[in-house]
Each structure stands twice: as C-alpha cells, then as structure tokens.
Design an enzyme around this catalytic site. Structure first.
Site, PDB file in Angstrom:
ATOM      1  N   SER A 201      -4.188   1.571  -8.320  1.00  0.00           N
ATOM      2  CA  SER A 201      -2.756   1.349  -8.166  1.00  0.00           C
ATOM      3  C   SER A 201      -2.221   0.562  -9.365  1.00  0.00           C
ATOM      4  O   SER A 201      -2.356   1.003 -10.506  1.00  0.00           O
ATOM      5  CB  SER A 201      -2.488   0.660  -6.825  1.00  0.00           C
ATOM      6  N   ASP A 307      -1.323  11.583  -2.234  1.00  0.00           N
ATOM      7  CA  ASP A 307      -0.842  10.218  -2.443  1.00  0.00           C
ATOM      8  C   ASP A 307       0.683  10.234  -2.505  1.00  0.00           C
ATOM      9  O   ASP A 307       1.275  10.741  -3.461  1.00  0.00           O
ATOM     10  CB  ASP A 307      -1.420   9.653  -3.746  1.00  0.00           C
ATOM     11  N   HIS A 338      -3.316   7.242  -0.734  1.00  0.00           N
ATOM     12  CA  HIS A 338      -3.512   6.163  -1.706  1.00  0.00           C
ATOM     13  C   HIS A 338      -4.786   5.386  -1.347  1.00  0.00           C
ATOM     14  O   HIS A 338      -4.736   4.277  -0.818  1.00  0.00           O
ATOM     15  CB  HIS A 338      -2.276   5.253  -1.667  1.00  0.00           C
TER      16      HIS A 338
END
Length: 655
Positions: A201, A307, A338
């Site tokens: 991320s 995602d 994610h």
C-alpha cells in the site's frame, strides 16, 4: 517452510553461534569445485543477539518550517556476527507512515521500543526471517510520522525524500545522527549499500517513488498493492473515487509533533487537490509513471486484481511504463482485494521473496531470473504462470456494441452497428446490480454481450472503452465494466477479509525473541459462488472529455471520452459470455455528479479496446460467426527486460 508454532524453540546464543561457525566453515572450507557458488542464504546468524540501533537521517528538507533540517528515524536490525567480522551486508528496507498510528500486516503490528529507545518489535516477518540469513532490515518512519521530523505530504517530495535520503545514507551520501537532535554522527559502514525496498500500500508506493528517482544503490523494489500515480488513487479522469482527499490521509498518520506544525502542508494538500478532479501540479509531483525511464532497480510487483482500494490501473500503467524502458521485472496477480501475499499464498511467497532478494541483493545465481515472469491466480489457490506478461500473443482488439431486440440489451462483437441506447444515472446501483440484470431492459444501464463462447478467451492487460454520449444535464459521470457472465467459485473479495479468512492457528517464519515473535495467524481463501464476475472497470467525468480539467456540459450535445479500465488477467471460459456494460455512477466506487443525467449512447462511436491473448483471431474462434478484424500492435507490457542491472566489476556478497 513454515515452522508449526508448537515446535518453535528459542535457540540460545551459544547454539546459534555454534551453528553459525559450522555453516561458515562449511561454506568456506569445502572446495568450490565440489559444490559451486551458493544458491541460497541460510539462517546461520543469531536474531536474538542481533544489533538493534536507531539512526536519524538528515533529509535536507524543512517541511515543518521550524528552521531545522528534518531528520527521519531509521530503526535497524542487523547480524552481530558479521559486524564483528567487519563484513558488510545488504539491506531490506520498508519505509512506512504506519509504524505507530495504524500498524502493519493482517495483525496490525506496530514498532515497540525498549527503555533506551532501541526497537524491540519490527512489524511483519522480514527482520525475523532475513536477519539470520545475513541481511540487515531497516524500518523507516516517513517524515511527520512516529519518531521522525517533518510533515506528511502524501506521496510528494517529503515522503519520497524520507526514504531516498536513507538509501543515500546507506551509500555514504547523506548525514546520519545517533539522536533526533544531537550532533553525534552515525555512519553506515556496516553495509555495502545494496538496498531492496518492500512494502504494501503506502509503503510500496514509496518504493515506487524512490525507484523513480533513479537513486544509486537501490537494487530492487517489491511494491505490493501500491500506487503509481496518486491522482489515480483519488480520481478517474475527473470522477472522484473517494469523498476525501490527501489532507485526510495525512492527518490520519501524522505524529503529534506534525499535527502541531504542519498546518501549511495540510492547506497545500487541500488547495492542490480540488474535488473537481482537475489535474494540478500537486498530482504531477506525485506521478511516478512519468519518471519510469529513471528506474534502475528491478521490480517484483504484487497486486490483487480485485483491489478496490488501490485500484489496478495503478499497477497496469506502472508495469507498461517499466516494460517500455526494459526494466527487469516480475509480477504476481491474485484474486484478492487489498491483501498481502503473506496472507494469500504464504509458503510460496516467503520462498519466492527469499530467492528474489538472494538474487538481487546477494547476487546468487539461483535461477529465479529464468523462471516465468508472471504468477496468476485463476481460482482460489489455483495458480498459473506466464513466461512474460502479458503473453507475447496479446493484441489490443476492438470490440463494438450493437443494438438488440430489447432496449439496453445489445450485442458485443468485432462488427458494430448504428443506433443509440439510453440510460439514466442511478447512484443507488452498482456494477453488481448492472451485471445481475444485464439481460433485462433496465433504465440504469446499457449492456452488450457476446453469445456463449466456444473456446476460452483470455484478457490480459489494460482495456479502454471509448464512449460517445449525449447528456441531458450539465454534469455526468460514466462507468464501464467488463463482466464474465457464468457461474464460478471465486475469492470473496467483497467480504470483510477481501478474499481471505483469518484462523486461530499460527505458523512461524524465522527466529523469534520474547518481544518479537515470527509467528502469525494462518489464513485461508474465503470463497463465494457467483453467477458473474466483474473483471475490469473504469470511470470518468464526461466533463473531462477534452482535457484533464473538467468543464460544464451543454445538454443535448454529444461528447466523446475514453475510460481507462483496470488491468487484469482473466480467462472467460468456454460456455460463458463476455459483457460490456456502460452506465452512470458506480455505487461505492465513484461519487455521483451534482445532477441526475440521462445519457444517449451513440453505438457507432462507442467501442472497447480489449487486450486479448490471440487478438481478434482468438475472439473469432470463440464466437461462432464472428469475422476477424486486423490485429493491433503488440502491447507495451510484453517487451523484454534489459539484461540484469549490475555494476561492472562488482562481486556478489557471500555471507
């Protein structure tokens, strides 16, 4: 391999030292001719007795405007035995804003410290696993977070310089200090400077951004679910993806010091990211794709194809840019949202990452550079590979919509038709509502489907949908989705675990101490049965039809705009159908416009550019009665990587 938690034992310093000596004797006393060069680093160094220290590196910036150059905190864990021998080690580095506010990994771990301020627990398994194998692990607090000075600027100069300065320090080009404010200097004489960055991320985004500076010494990056352009995190061609901007994200991770000092930076984040979705200089600064030519590090990219946080346009455009410039690269694509690969393919991930770092940072000839470039999850826990990605036979193929017998229910093929389809934006409905009703004439969407496929059809890469539409109001948002119509069992990416379920049992990956366990909860695939799968999606504000600055629309006027659909790799199986749906607001994925427009879609000037393996010929084979159209050029993503990025004359470190 995982270590079952019930078998975990904390080895004593004496036993570890004995094992280390034995391994070193074996490595250096056995004739090379008998065994050749090493192919895998082994856990022969003590984790319990590793050196744990903290350094503050000067970034050369004064983001908090306090008259002093910002220093970022760098927590280090490295093998004591190699330090005593004067042998230099490579570095695995994770630069993160989350080390104190929010935590890392599936169990939200944070850094912990002893009374002297030395790190006790590093989140995740990287230090536990790699330090005993002869690596140093470095955890960097981004500027404005945890124990660092400065301000969080969400992917901008301060964020990137926070990490780049550490790479420079590791290579003797920046100043480090033993305390946050003191004058005593710290040098990184214990490392050879060879650095690999990793992170999920925001952390992986920083790795992308630092790689895009071309900084010397950064040998590889492993971005997981990472952003390549921050505009594409917040907007899709003018359509807002979230009801907040980077100022909120900055405030979420700011340290107390930053909250007190960084009002001016917060104001710049607000002013530079208008909710209109206009491109500004703030977004130019945070666009790493434009600097892909500077990337010298290899890239091992991991992303979930479902995602919906860091949407997959981010990895698709980054991958294509890296391919264009011949960057050495590898990719894993999962069915998850994610999610870190440690939590969807743990054993294979640890083994592959180990071999990747051994190859890229230690120079071991372990063959990973000759293995398939791509691993792709087809069904939960069922993986396939591709020698290159997308496959070499992938061609961008133009598919065109045609009118059907019912309004809003049309056809999709190589040859289009004239006519119009009309739909009205309904912000209460989403892509799954449209897909569930694709064969029904509903007022909220226009759907176009092929007949049942006679052969599998593989989509590999990024698609684009060009739409010509006439709105009835001065604002309009558009969505386009590709759908696999047919039953399947997939990972439940829309569930709370985004495709995984967390269990009570634990497995261990590396050595542990009383304050830092290497044991993590086991996960398994969370599955769901579906009648259709949305495989790619894209959005736009029709007011951005002419540029990256939106304008009011003139009702009754036709506008043409191209929507960038998210990258994917999906096989539509024989017997299923492929659908293209065009609609307005995609509930929960984009925000609605200020009005409720009805749009007339001009079919003759609407098309989808889809990367099909085998191109138009493959589509013709899969759709009875289709006539092949001329094939387009090979896609950027299949270009070969340049040869291994090594400095001439350097020898690999063999710990």
């Amino acid at each position: 391999m995982p270590i079952p938690v019930r078998r975990t034992r904390f080895m004593t310093w004496r036993s570890l030292a004995t094992a280390a000596v034995a391994a070193l004797m074996a490595a250096f006393l056995v004739p090379v001719a008998a065994h050749g060069a090493p192919r895998e680093s082994a856990p022969v160094y003590s984790y319990e007795n590793a050196i744990r220290e903290s350094v503050w590196v000067d970034t050369g910036l004064d983001g908090d405007s306090d008259g002093r150059s910002d220093r970022v905190a760098v927590d280090i864990v490295r093998p004591r035995e190699l330090a005593r021998q004067g042998r230099k080690v490579p570095v695995i580095m994770d630069a993160s804003p989350y080390y104190s506010c929010c935590g890392r990994g599936n169990e939200s771990q944070v850094k912990t410290y002893d009374a002297n301020g030395h790190v006790v627990q590093m989140p995740l398994f990287y230090d536990n696993y790699f330090v005993p194998r002869g690596y140093a692990f470095v955890g960097v607090d981004l500027a404005g977070t945890n124990r660092s000075d400065g301000c969080v600027d969400v992917g901008g100069r301060s964020d990137i310089q926070s990490a780049k300065a550490v790479v420079d320090w590791l290579n003797g080009r920046a100043r480090g200090y033993t305390t946050r404010t003191g004058a005593a200097t710290a040098r990184a004489g214990w490392t050879n400077g060879r650095t690999g960055m990793i992170g999920k991320s925001w952390d992986g985004t920083i790795a992308n951004g630092v790689a895009a500076t071309g900084v010397k010494g950064l040998r590889t990056v492993v971005p997981i679910s990472a952003i390549s352009s921050w505009y594409d995190y917040y907007f899709a061609k003018g359509a807002p993806l979230y009801d907040s901007g980077p100022d909120w994200l900055s405030g979420y991770v700011d340290s107390p010091d930053a909250q007190a000092k960084c009002a001016a930076v917060q104001r710049k984040l607000v002013d530079g990211a208008p909710r209109t979705g206009d491109w500004t200089s703030l977004w130019t600064e945070r666009d790493y794709v434009k600097d892909a030519a500077k990337v010298k590090a290899s890239v091992f990219l991991v992303h979930g194809m479902q995602d919906l946080n860091v949407r997959t346009k981010n990895f698709g455009q980054w991958w294509d840019a890296l391919a264009k410039h011949g960057v050495e690269r590898k990719i894993w694509l999962s069915q998850t949202g994610h999610v870190d690969p440690f939590d969807f393919r743990r054993a294979a991930w640890v083994d592959t990452l180990h071999r990747w770092f051994d190859h890229e940072l230690l120079g071991y000839d372990n063959g990973i550079d000759h293995e398939p470039m791509a691993d792709i999850e087809r069904h939960p826990d069922q993986w396939t590979t591709s020698a290159v990605w997308p496959p070499r036979t992938t061609r961008a193929t133009i598919l065109r919509p045609g009118a059907g017998a019912l309004p809003g229910v049309g056809t999709l093929g190589l040859r289009g038709a004239s006519g119009t389809e009309t739909f009205t934006d309904d912000p209460k409905l989403s892509e799954t509502d449209w897909a569930a009703n694709v064969d029904r004439p509903t007022p909220d969407k226009a759907g176009f489907t092929t007949g049942p496929l006679t052969h599998d059809l593989r989509i590999s890469g990024s698609s684009r949908v060009t739409v010509t539409a006439t709105p009835t109001t001065s604002t309009a948002h558009l969505s386009a989705v590709l759908v696999d119509l047919g039953p399947d069992t997939i990972r439940d990416y829309a569930g709370s675990g985004e495709g995984i379920a967390t269990l009570a049992d634990r497995t261990c990956w590396g050595a542990s101490t009383a304050g830092d366990s290497s044991c993590y909860q086991v996960t398994e695939a969370a599955r769901t049965d579906v009648d259709y799968t949305v495989l790619s999606r894209g959005w736009a504000d029709l007011g951005d039809y002419a540029s990256d600055h939106g304008v009011p629309l003139t009702p009754g006027t036709a506008y043409t705009i191209t929507l960038d659909l998210a990258a994917t790799d999906h096989v539509v199986p024989k017997g299923h159908r492929l659908a293209l749906i065009v609609a307005g607001t995609d509930k929960d994925l984009i925000d609605p416009p200020s009005s409720t427009p009805t749009l007339a879609l001009d079919l003759a000037r609407t098309s989808a550019r889809v990367p099909l393996v085998g191109g138009a010929d493959a589509f013709s084979r899969a759709i009875a009665g289709s006539t092949a159209a001329p094939a387009a050029a090979v896609l950027d993503g299949v270009r070969d990587p340049r040869s291994a990025l090594r400095v001439p004359g350097e020898n690999p470190l063999i710990p």
